[in-house]
Enzyme design. Structure first.
Site, PDB file in Angstrom:
ATOM      1  N   LYS A 129       1.291  -0.934   0.300  1.00  0.00           N
ATOM      2  CA  LYS A 129      -0.219   0.121   0.025  1.00  0.00           C
ATOM      3  C   LYS A 129       0.912   0.706   0.045  1.00  0.00           C
ATOM      4  O   LYS A 129       1.977   1.367   0.640  1.00  0.00           O
ATOM      5  CB  LYS A 129      -0.846   0.409   1.181  1.00  0.00           C
ATOM      6  CG  LYS A 129      -1.751   1.079   1.415  1.00  0.00           C
ATOM      7  CD  LYS A 129      -3.499   0.167   0.912  1.00  0.00           C
ATOM      8  CE  LYS A 129      -4.422   0.879   0.153  1.00  0.00           C
ATOM      9  NZ  LYS A 129      -6.169  -0.086  -0.368  1.00  0.00           N
ATOM     10  N   ASP A 169      -7.119   4.045  -4.246  1.00  0.00           N
ATOM     11  CA  ASP A 169      -8.249   4.137  -3.556  1.00  0.00           C
ATOM     12  C   ASP A 169      -8.310   5.705  -2.718  1.00  0.00           C
ATOM     13  O   ASP A 169      -8.882   6.418  -3.724  1.00  0.00           O
ATOM     14  CB  ASP A 169      -6.645   4.054  -2.254  1.00  0.00           C
ATOM     15  CG  ASP A 169      -7.392   3.377  -0.468  1.00  0.00           C
ATOM     16  OD1 ASP A 169      -7.583   1.795  -0.709  1.00  0.00           O
ATOM     17  OD2 ASP A 169      -8.043   4.231   0.083  1.00  0.00           O
ATOM     18  N   THR A 212     -14.993  -2.796  -6.830  1.00  0.00           N
ATOM     19  CA  THR A 212     -15.496  -2.831  -5.599  1.00  0.00           C
ATOM     20  C   THR A 212     -16.793  -2.517  -4.779  1.00  0.00           C
ATOM     21  O   THR A 212     -16.886  -3.509  -4.069  1.00  0.00           O
ATOM     22  CB  THR A 212     -14.444  -1.624  -4.971  1.00  0.00           C
ATOM     23  OG1 THR A 212     -13.513  -1.707  -5.101  1.00  0.00           O
ATOM     24  CG2 THR A 212     -14.698  -2.388  -3.305  1.00  0.00           C
ATOM     25  N   ASN A 243     -16.038   6.359  -5.030  1.00  0.00           N
ATOM     26  CA  ASN A 243     -15.821   4.788  -6.156  1.00  0.00           C
ATOM     27  C   ASN A 243     -16.892   3.323  -5.395  1.00  0.00           C
ATOM     28  O   ASN A 243     -17.172   3.064  -5.850  1.00  0.00           O
ATOM     29  CB  ASN A 243     -14.213   4.606  -6.108  1.00  0.00           C
ATOM     30  CG  ASN A 243     -14.290   3.540  -7.017  1.00  0.00           C
ATOM     31  OD1 ASN A 243     -14.423   1.630  -6.600  1.00  0.00           O
ATOM     32  ND2 ASN A 243     -14.371   3.237  -8.614  1.00  0.00           N
TER      33      ASN A 243
HETATM   34  P1  NDP Z   1     -13.250   8.400  -2.628  1.00  0.00           P
HETATM   35  O1  NDP Z   1     -12.149   8.489  -3.019  1.00  0.00           O
HETATM   36  O2  NDP Z   1     -13.283   7.741  -4.329  1.00  0.00           O
HETATM   37  O3  NDP Z   1     -14.304   8.516  -1.786  1.00  0.00           O
HETATM   38  C1  NDP Z   1     -13.705   8.332  -0.295  1.00  0.00           C
HETATM   39  C2  NDP Z   1     -14.924   8.848  -0.386  1.00  0.00           C
HETATM   40  O4  NDP Z   1     -15.371   8.739   1.779  1.00  0.00           O
HETATM   41  C3  NDP Z   1     -15.609   9.982  -0.233  1.00  0.00           C
HETATM   42  O5  NDP Z   1     -17.520  10.199   0.012  1.00  0.00           O
HETATM   43  C4  NDP Z   1     -14.967  11.075   0.997  1.00  0.00           C
HETATM   44  O6  NDP Z   1     -15.334  12.302   1.537  1.00  0.00           O
HETATM   45  C5  NDP Z   1     -15.467  10.019   1.875  1.00  0.00           C
HETATM   46  N1  NDP Z   1     -13.948  10.147   2.980  1.00  0.00           N
HETATM   47  C6  NDP Z   1     -12.854   9.937   2.970  1.00  0.00           C
HETATM   48  N2  NDP Z   1     -12.373  10.167   4.430  1.00  0.00           N
HETATM   49  C7  NDP Z   1     -12.947  10.155   4.945  1.00  0.00           C
HETATM   50  C8  NDP Z   1     -13.492  10.787   6.340  1.00  0.00           C
HETATM   51  N3  NDP Z   1     -12.011  10.492   6.893  1.00  0.00           N
HETATM   52  N4  NDP Z   1     -14.187  11.009   6.845  1.00  0.00           N
HETATM   53  C9  NDP Z   1     -15.238  10.627   6.303  1.00  0.00           C
HETATM   54  N5  NDP Z   1     -15.873  10.827   5.263  1.00  0.00           N
HETATM   55  C10 NDP Z   1     -14.570  10.241   4.444  1.00  0.00           C
HETATM   56  O7  NDP Z   1     -12.152   6.765  -2.113  1.00  0.00           O
HETATM   57  P2  NDP Z   1     -12.976   5.242  -2.503  1.00  0.00           P
HETATM   58  O8  NDP Z   1     -14.394   5.159  -2.718  1.00  0.00           O
HETATM   59  O9  NDP Z   1     -12.593   4.311  -3.311  1.00  0.00           O
HETATM   60  O10 NDP Z   1     -12.473   4.759  -1.141  1.00  0.00           O
HETATM   61  C11 NDP Z   1     -13.288   4.404   0.265  1.00  0.00           C
HETATM   62  C12 NDP Z   1     -13.225   3.608   1.160  1.00  0.00           C
HETATM   63  O11 NDP Z   1     -12.815   1.587   0.080  1.00  0.00           O
HETATM   64  C13 NDP Z   1     -11.306   2.892   1.536  1.00  0.00           C
HETATM   65  O12 NDP Z   1     -11.425   2.965   3.298  1.00  0.00           O
HETATM   66  C14 NDP Z   1     -10.700   2.467   0.555  1.00  0.00           C
HETATM   67  O13 NDP Z   1      -9.087   2.318   1.657  1.00  0.00           O
HETATM   68  C15 NDP Z   1     -11.623   1.182   0.370  1.00  0.00           C
HETATM   69  N6  NDP Z   1     -11.695   0.718  -1.253  1.00  0.00           N
HETATM   70  C16 NDP Z   1     -11.280   0.765  -2.251  1.00  0.00           C
HETATM   71  C17 NDP Z   1     -11.238  -0.083  -2.851  1.00  0.00           C
HETATM   72  C18 NDP Z   1     -10.599   0.855  -4.362  1.00  0.00           C
HETATM   73  O14 NDP Z   1     -10.769  -0.270  -5.129  1.00  0.00           O
HETATM   74  N7  NDP Z   1     -10.783   1.616  -4.549  1.00  0.00           N
HETATM   75  C19 NDP Z   1     -10.989  -1.286  -2.798  1.00  0.00           C
HETATM   76  C20 NDP Z   1     -11.378  -1.609  -1.607  1.00  0.00           C
HETATM   77  C21 NDP Z   1     -11.586  -0.950  -0.543  1.00  0.00           C
HETATM   78  P3  NDP Z   1     -14.939  13.438   0.604  1.00  0.00           P
HETATM   79  O15 NDP Z   1     -15.455  13.419  -0.268  1.00  0.00           O
HETATM   80  O16 NDP Z   1     -16.014  14.455   1.075  1.00  0.00           O
HETATM   81  O17 NDP Z   1     -13.329  13.279   1.095  1.00  0.00           O
HETATM   82  O1  2IT Z   2      -8.056  -1.498  -0.764  1.00  0.00           O
HETATM   83  C1  2IT Z   2      -7.687  -2.424  -1.707  1.00  0.00           C
HETATM   84  O2  2IT Z   2      -8.041  -3.791  -1.986  1.00  0.00           O
HETATM   85  C2  2IT Z   2      -7.777  -1.301  -3.283  1.00  0.00           C
HETATM   86  N1  2IT Z   2      -7.604  -0.363  -2.731  1.00  0.00           N
HETATM   87  C3  2IT Z   2      -7.069  -1.591  -4.121  1.00  0.00           C
HETATM   88  C4  2IT Z   2      -6.155  -2.430  -5.099  1.00  0.00           C
HETATM   89  C5  2IT Z   2      -5.867  -2.557  -5.587  1.00  0.00           C
HETATM   90  O3  2IT Z   2      -5.221  -2.586  -6.320  1.00  0.00           O
HETATM   91  O4  2IT Z   2      -6.645  -2.845  -6.349  1.00  0.00           O
END
Ligand code: NDP
Ligand code: 2IT
Length: 449
Positions: A129, A169, A212, A243
């Site tokens: 990561k 992420d 995801t 996302n």
């Molecule tokens: P994005 O940046 O696309 O979206 C993040 C969302 O979460 C936004 O709505 C953001 O709000 C909110 N957010 C972020 N930080 C905080 C915080 N500290 N407090 C409150 N709200 C918060 O990220 P993803 O959708 O990609 O990721 C979301 C979660 O999913 C994370 O935990 C990530 O690790 C996990 N994840 C992502 C994967 C991927 O493929 N993208 C795969 C597996 C897990 P704002 O717009 O206000 O910042």
């Molecule tokens: O937390 C996760 O699994 C991710 N942000 C996606 C990692 C990846 O390599 O697609």
């Protein structure tokens, strides 16, 4: 709380003594180690070969300076991270997070979780990561591009299609991956699958963007069906609006649920008629706006300032898809009082240990992120396969493989839980099933790391 095995507890205590400031990392390690008690007791090799003491230390930790020039011509500096945690079963694989609160503890917790998650996908990917305390929010495209180019100028020395393959992420989506990929290509003069989540015109996989969120719902669906439940006719709360949240909304709706609330870090919206994911996509992906502007599209909806109240919104299914520790004990109690069926994690570690305890002891279904959000990285693995064979598969082909993988992960977690005396406990099953494959590979490879 002490772990009920002397070896596991001593590894944990040693770690806690060495990294007392790394709260998120220690939380993630404790959660895994306490579920491994029966595994370590059943096989003396893990202690003899100190597999646990080795697995909690990253193979390599890279910290670097990221200088960039803002739109005013001022030079800014951020900190960059890549933690290459474990390569026992494949090249390091895991996302990059760009957010102001990023530090080594957060990157290490995410990298540690990624080891077991990637193992669960059944694909050959190790755990890693990275990221930076740079936040793209409020920055111009030009600033984001210059930051990404500077970040990649250092990262390029440490990654490669068979070494380490980063992805997105929080704060890293298609735009950021595109800029980083362009810089990688320019510096190496190679066009290879070194990042996943790429654009569809330059090696990206169909369905990676959705993966995801879709995968989360496929997992929840399999888990609920095994317990006589489904999304059909259910109220769903999804935290976040990025996302993962956006495509969790789309799939939960397709499976018959109604998403009544979503959030960002400023607040949450409630729409009793169901939130259309296309509006969220427009607000967040196209306009890069705040979720409160949803009211401009749907004036009958409600906006509440502050994101933590979303767990009070009554629903049957809760899908936390924002960030770590977003559900604390009080929020978990609210979820239980709302009469929910279950909490299925889309984010990484969104529930505190106290929240998990409340949810599980009330008899709700509970799936940890490393199992239920594994669809993103699994589809990244499929993107790597397509890049290697220089072909691209259809959306339906990738989606069908994703669904199959999520159903297999559910079955593997359930089987491991059963085998180690905790039938129905998907949290325990996920940790054990994820661990066993990595541990076996480490044993077979000798004291390689
Ligand atoms: P994005 O940046 O696309 O979206 C993040 C969302 O979460 C936004 O709505 C953001 O709000 C909110 N957010 C972020 N930080 C905080 C915080 N500290 N407090 C409150 N709200 C918060 O990220 P993803 O959708 O990609 O990721 C979301 C979660 O999913 C994370 O935990 C990530 O690790 C996990 N994840 C992502 C994967 C991927 O493929 N993208 C795969 C597996 C897990 P704002 O717009 O206000 O910042
Ligand atoms: O937390 C996760 O699994 C991710 N942000 C996606 C990692 C990846 O390599 O697609």
């Amino acid at each position: 709380m002490a772990i009920k095995n002397a070896y596991l507890n001593s590894v944990y205590e040693d770690l806690a003594g060495r990294y007392p400031e790394q709260a998120e990392f220690l939380e993630a390690v404790h959660e895994v180690l306490e579920t491994l008690v029966p595994v370590v007791e059943a096989d003396p090799r893990y202690e003899q070969q100190n597999i646990i003491g080795r697995i909690v230390e990253p193979e390599r930790t890279i910290l670097f300076r990221v200088p960039w020039v803002d739109d005013q011509g001022k030079v800014q500096v951020n900190r960059g991270y890549r933690v290459q945690f474990n390569s026992a079963i494949g090249p390091y694989k895991g996302g990059l997070r760009f957010r102001d609160n990023v530090n080594l503890s957060i990157i290490k917790f995410l990298g540690f979780e990624q080891i077991f998650k990637n193992s669960l996908t059944t694909l050959p990917m190790g755990g890693g990561k990275g990221g930076s305390d740079f936040d793209p929010k409020g920055k111009s495209d030009g600033e984001v591009m210059r930051f990404c180019q500077s970040f990649m100028t250092e990262l390029v020395k440490h990654i490669g299609p068979d070494t380490d393959v980063p992805a997105g992420d929080i704060g890293v989506g298609g735009r950021e991956i595109g800029y980083m990929y362009g810089q990688y290509k320019r510096l190496t003069n190679t066009h290879v699958g070194v990042l996943t989540g790429k654009g569809l015109t330059f090696g990206g996989s169909l369905a990676r963007t959705q993966a995801t969120g879709y995968g989360l719902c496929y997992f929840a669906d399999a888990y609920m069906k095994a317990n006589g439940q489904s999304f059909e006719g259910k109220r769903v709360v999804v935290s976040g609006s990025g996302n993962v949240a956006t495509y969790a909304n789309e799939k939960a709706t397709q499976l018959g649920g109604k998403v009544v609330a979503m959030s960002d870090s400023n607040g949450y919206i409630v729409d009793e008629n169901g939130i259309d994911f296309k509006i969220i996509k427009e607000i967040k992906e196209v306009k890069r706006e705040r979720i409160k502007t949803y009211l401009d599209y749907v004036p009958s909806a409600q906006y509440v300032e502050g994101c933590s109240g979303i767990w009070n919104v009554k629903a049957d299914i809760y899908l936390p898809c924002a960030t770590q520790n977003e559900i604390d004990e009080a929020s978990a109690k609210a979820i239980v009082a709302n009469g929910a069926i279950g909490v299925f994690e889309g984010a990484n570690m969104p529930c505190t240990p106290q929240a998990i305890e409340v949810i599980k002891s009330a008899g709700l279904l509970y799936s940890p992120g490393k199992a239920s959000n594994a669809g993103g990285v699994a589809t990244s693995g499929l993107e790597m396969s397509q890049n290697s064979e220089r072909l691209s598969w259809t959306f339906d082909e990738v989606d069908a493989k994703l669904r199959g993988i999520m159903e297999t992960i559910y079955a593997d977690c359930a089987a491991a839980a059963e085998k180690f005396g905790k039938p129905g406990d998907i949290q325990v099953g996920a940790n054990i099933a994820g661990f066993l494959k990595v541990a076996e590979a480490m044993l077979a490879q000798g004291v390689a790391y």
